[in-house]
Scaffold this active site. Structure first.
Site, mmCIF file in Angstrom:
data_model
loop_
_atom_site.group_PDB
_atom_site.id
_atom_site.type_symbol
_atom_site.label_atom_id
_atom_site.label_comp_id
_atom_site.label_asym_id
_atom_site.label_seq_id
_atom_site.Cartn_x
_atom_site.Cartn_y
_atom_site.Cartn_z
ATOM 1 N N HIS A 1 25.197 86.867 49.052
ATOM 2 C CA HIS A 1 24.480 87.723 49.805
ATOM 3 C C HIS A 1 22.997 87.054 50.252
ATOM 4 C CE1 HIS A 1 27.406 91.287 48.793
ATOM 5 N NE2 HIS A 1 27.222 91.349 49.916
ATOM 6 N N ASN A 2 23.205 85.759 50.758
ATOM 7 C CA ASN A 2 21.753 85.197 51.373
ATOM 8 C C ASN A 2 22.006 85.197 52.651
ATOM 9 O OD1 ASN A 2 23.339 82.969 52.030
ATOM 10 N ND2 ASN A 2 23.252 82.264 49.855
ATOM 11 N N SER A 3 20.854 84.381 53.320
ATOM 12 C CA SER A 3 20.724 84.653 54.821
ATOM 13 C C SER A 3 21.767 83.992 55.700
ATOM 14 C CB SER A 3 19.279 84.052 55.134
ATOM 15 O OG SER A 3 19.442 82.854 55.184
ATOM 16 N N SER A 4 22.539 83.275 54.721
ATOM 17 C CA SER A 4 23.968 82.780 55.541
ATOM 18 C C SER A 4 24.762 83.746 55.973
ATOM 19 C CB SER A 4 24.533 81.763 54.712
ATOM 20 O OG SER A 4 23.818 80.822 54.619
ATOM 21 N N HIS A 5 24.998 84.755 54.940
ATOM 22 C CA HIS A 5 25.899 86.074 55.164
ATOM 23 C C HIS A 5 25.235 86.919 56.242
ATOM 24 C CE1 HIS A 5 28.143 89.524 54.743
ATOM 25 N NE2 HIS A 5 26.918 90.239 54.468
ATOM 26 N N HIS B 1 20.742 93.725 57.670
ATOM 27 C CA HIS B 1 21.616 94.803 56.898
ATOM 28 C C HIS B 1 21.779 94.637 55.460
ATOM 29 C CE1 HIS B 1 24.856 91.673 56.817
ATOM 30 N NE2 HIS B 1 25.643 92.554 56.031
ATOM 31 N N ASP B 2 21.527 93.316 54.947
ATOM 32 C CA ASP B 2 21.318 93.044 53.505
ATOM 33 C C ASP B 2 20.271 92.567 52.951
ATOM 34 O OD1 ASP B 2 24.007 93.902 52.688
ATOM 35 O OD2 ASP B 2 24.886 92.086 53.001
ATOM 36 N N ASP C 1 30.660 92.963 59.137
ATOM 37 C CA ASP C 1 30.375 92.625 57.527
ATOM 38 C C ASP C 1 31.210 92.284 56.710
ATOM 39 O OD1 ASP C 1 28.548 92.856 55.687
ATOM 40 O OD2 ASP C 1 28.970 94.855 54.891
ATOM 41 N N GLN D 1 41.648 88.461 46.921
ATOM 42 C CA GLN D 1 41.666 88.551 48.270
ATOM 43 C C GLN D 1 42.926 89.263 48.779
ATOM 44 O OE1 GLN D 1 39.587 87.012 50.580
ATOM 45 N NE2 GLN D 1 37.959 87.061 48.670
HETATM 46 C C1 LIG Z 1 24.012 80.745 50.360
HETATM 47 O O1 LIG Z 1 24.765 80.594 49.140
HETATM 48 C C2 LIG Z 1 25.434 79.169 49.072
HETATM 49 C C3 LIG Z 1 25.822 79.048 47.731
HETATM 50 O O2 LIG Z 1 27.033 80.069 47.436
HETATM 51 C C4 LIG Z 1 24.538 78.223 49.265
HETATM 52 O O3 LIG Z 1 25.215 76.879 49.558
HETATM 53 C C5 LIG Z 1 23.711 78.222 50.672
HETATM 54 O O4 LIG Z 1 22.814 77.432 50.864
HETATM 55 C C6 LIG Z 1 22.702 79.614 50.627
HETATM 56 N N1 LIG Z 1 22.386 79.982 51.895
HETATM 57 C C7 LIG Z 1 21.167 80.179 52.117
HETATM 58 C C8 LIG Z 1 20.654 80.520 53.553
HETATM 59 O O5 LIG Z 1 20.301 80.291 51.207
#
Ligand SMILES: *[C@@H]1O[C@H](CO)[C@@H](O)[C@H](O)[C@H]1NC(C)=O
Ligand SMILES: *[C@@H]1O[C@H](CO)[C@@H](O)[C@H](O)[C@H]1NC(C)=O
Length: 653
Positions: free
Chosen positions: A381-385, A421-422, A550, A602
């Site tokens: 749940h970081n901004s990549s998600h 959303h997160d 999501d 999964q």
């Molecule tokens: C999200 O977490 C992953 C590790 O699971 C990491 O490699 C990635 O850089 C992180 N993305 C952000 C935008 O922080």
């Protein structure tokens, strides 16, 4: 320029750490990085890069604590330690060095080693031997006479360790000195492991000097050296302290900081250790979650636009309108700001700024402010998600049926909801927060704790500061409608209401549409339109849309699906670890890193949540490619499970 410059380097030690850690910079030389930074005309862009690096990655307090611990160890060491850069300029001496040699730090730092008087007792013929040894990156160890400030010569056992930096170049030399009369310590140093031990009786400081190379061969102009020293000094210390300490210090420095870092580093390589410094487990943050990140200073509301996106980043977003878009390329290319970059592009494609009557600079600040409040330490749940969900949302919004159903205000609401959303997700589930009696759980009466928080915080961040208030120019009623829609969508991502939302969608939309098709063929345009565009149904479509976006990971191309599965599993494992540590109920016992079968987890997830929902969504929006991926991925997990494998991938043949 000066203003930006000073502010940025005020925390240069942190930048240096970030810089060495981030893959995009790996292999670059910190000097050239600094110069590039200095020479970049767009100082705002630079400042912002740095700011985002800090927000996204550097956990200032954490690192400062770790550094302090290491410095303490170094300062307490009984051995004299001296650190120079690759040009033999002294950057550091510890207190033991001062007391043994009789110099004050201030007299030495910044001086070249050749400028410091040497003892005549050393034979000069080993100079080349030692020089060639350490310049090849090998360690040298031996006995030599050092000249104290008062003119006396002392025999010392010395070890010089070249420190290799990013890109394989020698960056520093660490010299550790012990007076020879101290028998215990000599034994220590001699029994410690070393690679290329040669004995000699030379003044190390003359041997490590450039000698005949002369100053003309220096790689850097004096200006550049000043920069490099400013930038390098802190990281020099960190790296070298670790190396020196691991090699021979009687103080267990590594032990000293590893509990705090939560990692066990066996490998003494610099990169790994610096990596270890940067590795923060989920839950370790400088800022208590639930609190708002201080918003961007006003001068950061940057007049940058879409056109300023660096070409290599823009390139990774070229096919962002395709379902097979690889968000991980973007993640790697953009210094952990996928949400800002992808947001700019997608919002512009949908004309969001025009709709909101908001300048693009405001949108940019807003995206940055939101992204800064995602925790980059969460493995899932970081901004990549968030960027991934935004991507899926924008993809769904382009489907014909969805376009027929929604108005532009719905599209804008959907894109904003996906983005926020997160936000500030702590990497723990609602059940965990309730069990742990967290502040948020108490605030929200154990009900939709996280989702309520994401929605509330999103509006707090947005409206606190005009610089990032994308709603500022909206007409009041329109704002209220938009706000309501955003909140509704964010709350719809809560999984306890999963079946309720899917059932409502099927009953109110899919079934009536299917009935119309059966009865009158395609004929009844008006009735179809009535179903699609009724206010209640538009709400259901939006909920379904964000829910599917999501949890669309299992419908992505296999490699992406696998990566996401790895990330969510890791986040759940970390939660289970913490539950065990704190003797809390273990909410998801299957997610135990020692026993979990990821393929099984999964398969269950797809069976339970995904299949029916995407069947319904596909029936509505027509998504054959997603269904194909889902099928493939499901078979992939089945295949692993049939082979009784627990891992993300089969072992190499
Ligand atoms: C999200 O977490 C992953 C590790 O699971 C990491 O490699 C990635 O850089 C992180 N993305 C952000 C935008 O922080
Ligand atoms: C929590 O419950 C209390 C008592 O029923 C109520 O007064 C309060 O408004 C509730 N808060 C939320 C956020 O639902």
């Amino acid at each position: 320029w000066a203003h930006t410059h000073i502010q940025c380097w005020h925390t240069h030690s942190l930048w240096a750490l970030v810089y060495t850690q981030h893959p995009i910079w790996a292999g670059y030389d910190i000097h050239s990085w600094a110069l590039r930074y200095v020479e970049n005309t767009n100082t705002m862009a630079c400042y912002n890069e740095l700011l985002q690096l800090e927000r996204g990655e550097v956990l200032a307090q954490f690192k400062l604590r770790a550094c302090n611990a290491i410095f303490t160890a170094l300062e307490q060491s009984q051995e004299a330690i001296e650190i120079t850069n690759e040009d033999q300029v002294i950057q550091y001496v510890n207190p033991a060095y001062e007391s043994i040699m009789g110099y004050q730090q201030g007299e030495l730092i910044g001086k070249e080693i050749t400028e410091v008087p040497k003892s005549e007792k050393n034979k000069p013929d080993l100079l080349e031997t030692i020089n060639s040894c350490i310049r090849k990156g090998k360690e040298w160890q031996g006995i030599y006479y050092a000249k104290k400030k008062n003119g006396d010569s002392v025999q010392q056992n010395v070890k010089i360790t070249p420190v290799i930096g990013q890109g394989g170049k020698i960056r520093h030399y660490v010299s550790i000195h012990r007076p020879l009369h101290d028998q215990n310590k000599v034994r220590d140093i001699q029994s410690s492991k070393h690679k290329d031990r040669r004995k000699g009786s030379l003044d190390v400081r003359s041997t490590t000097s450039r000698g005949s190379d002369g100053s003309s061969q220096r790689r850097h102009s004096s200006m550049a050296r000043i920069h490099s020293m400013t930038i390098e000094a802190p990281i020099t210390k960190v790296i070298n302290i670790i190396n020196a300490a691991q090699e021979s210090s009687p103080m267990p420095v590594a032990e000293l900081y590893s509990p705090q870092l939560g990692t066990k580093e066996e490998d003494p390589h610099t990169n790994d250790l610096v990596g270890g410094l940067m590795t923060v487990k989920v839950g370790g943050r400088g800022r208590p979650w639930g609190s708002i990140d201080p918003h961007l200073p006003s001068h950061l509301a940057m007049p940058l636009s879409l056109n300023d996106i660096p070409p290599h980043v823009a390139q990774t977003m070229e096919n962002e309108d395709s379902w097979d878009f690889d968000i991980f390329n973007l993640e790697t290319a953009c210094l952990k700001r996928p949400l800002t970059y992808l947001g700019l592009k997608i919002f512009s494609r949908f004309g969001v700024c025009e709709f909101l009557s908001c300048p693009e600079a405001t949108l940019r600040s807003w995206l940055q402010g939101i992204e800064a409040n995602y925790h980059s330490t969460n493995s899932y749940h970081n901004s990549s998600h968030a960027a991934d969900v935004l991507h899926a949302t924008s993809y769904f919004l382009c489907k014909e049926r969805v376009k027929q159903s929604l108005e532009q205000i719905d599209e804008v609401a959907a894109l904003i909801a996906a983005t926020v959303h997160d936000v500030d997700h702590p990497g723990r589930t609602n059940s965990f927060l309730c069990n742990a009696g967290s502040e948020l759980a108490i605030l929200y009466n154990d009900t939709a704790v996280l989702e309520s928080h994401h929605a509330a915080l999103a509006f707090q961040i947005t409206t606190r500061d005009d610089k990032c208030n994308i709603f500022k120019n909206m007409e009041r009623n329109e704002y209220r409608t938009l706000r309501q829609a955003i909140i509704d969508m964010v709350l719809a991502t809560e999984m306890t209401k999963h079946f309720e939302h899917v059932n409502k969608f099927v009953n109110s939309i899919n079934k009536p549409l299917a009935a119309l098709e059966e009865n009158g063929g395609i004929g009844d345009e008006e009735s179809v339109k009535g179903i699609l565009t009724s206010p209640d149904n538009r709400i259901l479509v939006k909920r379904m849309l964000i829910k599917c976006a999501d949890i669309s990971n299992p419908c992505r191309p296999l490699e992406l699906c696998i990566e996401w599965a790895g990330r969510i599993s890791e986040e759940y494992f970390a939660q289970t670890d913490e539950e065990k540590r704190q003797s809390l109920p273990v909410v998801m016992p299957v997610f135990d890193r020692n026993t979990c079968s990821i393929p099984k987890s999964q398969i269950s997830f797809i069976d339970y949540f995904i299949t029916d929902m995407f069947d319904a969504w596909d029936a509505f929006a027509d998504l054959p490619n997603l269904m194909q991926h889902l099928d493939n991925n499901f078979k992939y997990w089945k295949g692993l499970d049939e082979r009784k494998l627990h891992s993300l991938r089969p072992p190499p043949e």
